[in-house]
Structures are given as C-alpha cells and as structure tokens.
Design a protein around this motif. Structure first.
Motif, short mmCIF file in Angstrom:
data_model
loop_
_atom_site.label_atom_id
_atom_site.label_comp_id
_atom_site.label_asym_id
_atom_site.label_seq_id
_atom_site.Cartn_x
_atom_site.Cartn_y
_atom_site.Cartn_z
N LYS A 1 43.94 24.29 134.07
CA LYS A 1 45.10 23.86 133.30
C LYS A 1 46.34 23.76 134.18
O LYS A 1 46.47 24.43 135.20
N ALA A 2 47.23 22.89 133.73
CA ALA A 2 48.54 22.72 134.36
C ALA A 2 49.60 22.86 133.28
O ALA A 2 49.39 22.48 132.13
N ILE A 3 50.74 23.44 133.66
CA ILE A 3 51.90 23.49 132.78
C ILE A 3 53.04 22.75 133.48
O ILE A 3 53.33 23.01 134.64
N VAL A 4 53.67 21.84 132.76
CA VAL A 4 54.86 21.16 133.27
C VAL A 4 55.98 21.39 132.26
O VAL A 4 55.89 20.97 131.11
N SER A 5 57.02 22.07 132.70
CA SER A 5 58.18 22.35 131.85
C SER A 5 59.30 21.39 132.20
O SER A 5 59.56 21.12 133.38
N GLY A 6 59.96 20.88 131.18
CA GLY A 6 61.05 19.94 131.41
C GLY A 6 60.59 18.51 131.33
O GLY A 6 60.90 17.69 132.20
N VAL A 7 59.84 18.19 130.27
CA VAL A 7 59.28 16.85 130.10
C VAL A 7 60.11 16.06 129.10
O VAL A 7 60.39 16.55 128.00
N GLY A 8 60.50 14.88 129.49
CA GLY A 8 61.29 14.01 128.62
C GLY A 8 60.61 12.67 128.43
O GLY A 8 59.44 12.60 128.06
N PRO A 9 61.33 11.58 128.69
CA PRO A 9 60.77 10.23 128.45
C PRO A 9 59.62 9.90 129.39
O PRO A 9 59.48 10.49 130.46
N ILE A 10 58.81 8.93 128.98
CA ILE A 10 57.65 8.51 129.78
C ILE A 10 58.07 8.14 131.20
O ILE A 10 57.43 8.53 132.18
N GLU A 11 59.14 7.38 131.32
CA GLU A 11 59.62 6.97 132.65
C GLU A 11 60.57 8.01 133.22
O GLU A 11 61.67 7.71 133.65
N GLY A 12 60.10 9.24 133.22
CA GLY A 12 60.85 10.35 133.78
C GLY A 12 59.95 11.19 134.65
O GLY A 12 58.72 11.11 134.56
N LEU A 13 60.53 12.04 135.48
CA LEU A 13 59.74 12.82 136.42
C LEU A 13 58.77 13.76 135.73
O LEU A 13 57.60 13.84 136.10
N GLY A 14 59.24 14.48 134.72
CA GLY A 14 58.36 15.44 134.03
C GLY A 14 57.13 14.78 133.45
O GLY A 14 56.00 15.26 133.63
N ALA A 15 57.33 13.66 132.77
CA ALA A 15 56.20 12.94 132.16
C ALA A 15 55.23 12.43 133.21
O ALA A 15 54.01 12.53 133.06
N GLN A 16 55.78 11.90 134.30
CA GLN A 16 54.90 11.35 135.33
C GLN A 16 54.14 12.45 136.07
O GLN A 16 53.01 12.22 136.53
N LEU A 17 54.71 13.63 136.18
CA LEU A 17 53.97 14.76 136.72
C LEU A 17 52.79 15.12 135.81
O LEU A 17 51.68 15.38 136.29
N CYS A 18 53.04 15.11 134.52
CA CYS A 18 51.96 15.38 133.55
C CYS A 18 50.83 14.37 133.70
O CYS A 18 49.65 14.74 133.74
N ILE A 19 51.19 13.11 133.76
CA ILE A 19 50.20 12.04 133.86
C ILE A 19 49.39 12.16 135.15
O ILE A 19 48.17 12.00 135.16
N ARG A 20 50.07 12.47 136.25
CA ARG A 20 49.38 12.59 137.54
C ARG A 20 48.37 13.73 137.52
O ARG A 20 47.21 13.56 137.93
N PHE A 21 48.77 14.89 137.04
CA PHE A 21 47.86 16.04 137.10
C PHE A 21 46.76 15.95 136.05
O PHE A 21 45.66 16.48 136.25
N ALA A 22 47.02 15.25 134.96
CA ALA A 22 45.94 14.99 134.00
C ALA A 22 44.90 14.08 134.63
O ALA A 22 43.69 14.23 134.41
N SER A 23 45.36 13.12 135.46
CA SER A 23 44.43 12.20 136.12
C SER A 23 43.55 12.91 137.14
O SER A 23 42.51 12.38 137.54
N LYS A 24 43.95 14.11 137.54
CA LYS A 24 43.17 14.89 138.49
C LYS A 24 42.18 15.82 137.78
O LYS A 24 41.54 16.66 138.41
N GLY A 25 42.08 15.67 136.46
CA GLY A 25 41.10 16.42 135.70
C GLY A 25 41.58 17.72 135.11
O GLY A 25 40.78 18.51 134.59
N LEU A 26 42.89 17.96 135.13
CA LEU A 26 43.43 19.18 134.54
C LEU A 26 43.85 18.94 133.09
O LEU A 26 44.28 17.83 132.74
N HIS A 27 43.74 19.97 132.28
CA HIS A 27 44.31 19.94 130.94
C HIS A 27 45.78 20.32 131.07
O HIS A 27 46.10 21.40 131.58
N VAL A 28 46.68 19.43 130.64
CA VAL A 28 48.11 19.63 130.88
C VAL A 28 48.82 20.08 129.61
O VAL A 28 48.71 19.44 128.56
N LEU A 29 49.56 21.17 129.73
CA LEU A 29 50.46 21.60 128.68
C LEU A 29 51.81 20.96 128.95
O LEU A 29 52.47 21.26 129.95
#
Length: 237
Positions: free
Chosen positions: A3-31
């Motif tokens: 699992k991965a946790i990313v705190s501070g997630v806002g709009p899709i075209e934002g850093l937090g969201a893109q971090l979530c998308i990247r680590f989900a693509s690596k096979g992690l379940h993202v909170l």
C-alpha cells in the motif's frame, strides 16, 4: 498487496493526484488522502479505470486522530508514504496574526510530524519509504514569506532528523525541493495571467517531479539519496 499513502491530494492535474496515479500503476493500493471528497473520488476513478487499486480518505493532516485513522487503514502492508500537504502563506511579519503564522506551521510541519511518526510505526521494522514535499522556501528565508519559509524549513529539518534516526531500520526518508511553479491546474486556473507569462518552459513538469519521487522509492538501500531538487532550465537559483 503493498500500500501507498499520499496526503495532500487535490485536482487530477496536480502533484498529489499524479503521485497517486504513478504509484497505483506500479501495483500498489493507494490511499488517496485530502480534504475534499469530490476531488479524491475523481482521482480514485481515474486509477480504477486504468486497472489500478485505490480508495479515498478524507483527512485533516493537522488532526492526530484523522492521521492515525488514515494509517490504520493501510496496516502493516504500507510500503511508501508521501506527505504532500502544504500551504502558501505570504505576508509581512508585522501584519501577521499569531493564528495565521501558527496555521502555516501546523499544516507544513506539525502535520508532517504526525504523518511521519505514524508511517514509521506502521513500517515496524519491515522498512519502507517516507517522502516529504518541500519547496525553495525549505532552504532560505524570503521577504514577505516568513511564515511559509519557517514552516517549510522546519519540515525539512524534521525530515532530515527522521532520515538519520530511522535509516538503520531500513526506512528511507527523502525530501523533494520543488524550486519554482508547478505546471498544473492550480496555477493555470487561479493565476492564468502569471501562467501565461511563464509559459510552459517556465513551469515545472508534474511528470518530471513525480519521476523524482519514483527514483527515491526505487533506490537500493546502499545508495540512498536524502534530497533532490527540481526546477526548470530557466529558473533563477
């Protein structure tokens, strides 16, 4: 499933969201953690539509109970935790209220402490990666940004202390200095004239920033980096 946790997630075209998308693509379940349910749900929907795994968690980063609850949902499978929560608090020192100054510190530094402590406790000797988002304010004071500079500087010192304290426990603590405006939705929507003046060449690529987090996550423990800084080729520094 890791699992991965990313705190501070806002709009899709934002850093937090893109971090979530990247680590989900690596096979992690993202909170996917942040303050606005609608924005979090949008990020989760993008991840799920791409075949990834994620869940939205509304949490106040300055609340100890919210932070503990967030990490409870990850459990012992936590592999990476990213504290991307921050604020921008400009203003002259003489004009600031005590509450304004304290809130800057609470969001940037105190929230980082709560987040980092819980991450380390959940890694529980199994190792993991803990990353903090910094800024040019992390490294220097600047007129009219005293609250933000002091808060980000404090977060950097905290991250460095954690890196030295828990490296032997296989916890890789890193700090990413983002030196300049990010070319995402916030600046383009809230400051369109400034964004137009900068142009694409004057704003840091979000994908490029995310690459830096991915790089730190992928490093072998015999070659760890504590800090990287990212900026455009035209940034004055």
């Amino acid at each position: 499933m890791k699992k991965a946790i990313v705190s501070g997630v806002g709009p899709i075209e934002g850093l937090g969201a893109q971090l979530c998308i990247r680590f989900a693509s690596k096979g992690l379940h993202v909170l996917v953690a942040g303050r606005t349910q609608k924005k979090l749900d949008s990020v989760v929907a993008v991840i799920v539509a791409s075949g990834g795994s994620a869940e939205a968690v509304v949490a106040d980063s300055t609340s100890e109970s919210d932070t503990v609850s967030l990490f409870d949902r990850a459990g012992s499978d936590l592999d990476i935790a990213i504290y991307n929560t921050g604020n921008n608090t400009p203003g002259r020192i003489a004009d600031m209220s005590a509450e304004y100054f304290e809130n800057s510190w609470r969001v940037c530094c105190f929230g980082g402490f709560l987040f980092g402590r819980e991450a380390i406790n959940r890694f529980d000797g199994n190792g993991g990666t803990l990353l903090f988002t910094g800024a040019s304010a992390s490294l220097r004071g600047r007129a009219n940004f005293g609250a933000f500079n002091s808060a980000k500087g404090a977060l950097r010192n905290l991250a460095q202390a954690m890196a030295k304290e828990y490296g032997r426990d296989d916890v890789h603590v890193g700090h990413i200095v983002i030196d300049g405006p990010i070319g995402g939705e916030k600046i383009k929507k809230n400051l369109p004239e400034y964004a137009e003046k900068l142009g694409e060449q004057g704003m840091i690529s979000i994908d490029g920033i995310v690459d830096g987090y991915d790089y730190l996550y992928s490093q072998p423990k015999r070659a760890w980096t504590f800090e990287i800084d990212v900026r455009t080729s035209v940034e004055k520094w």
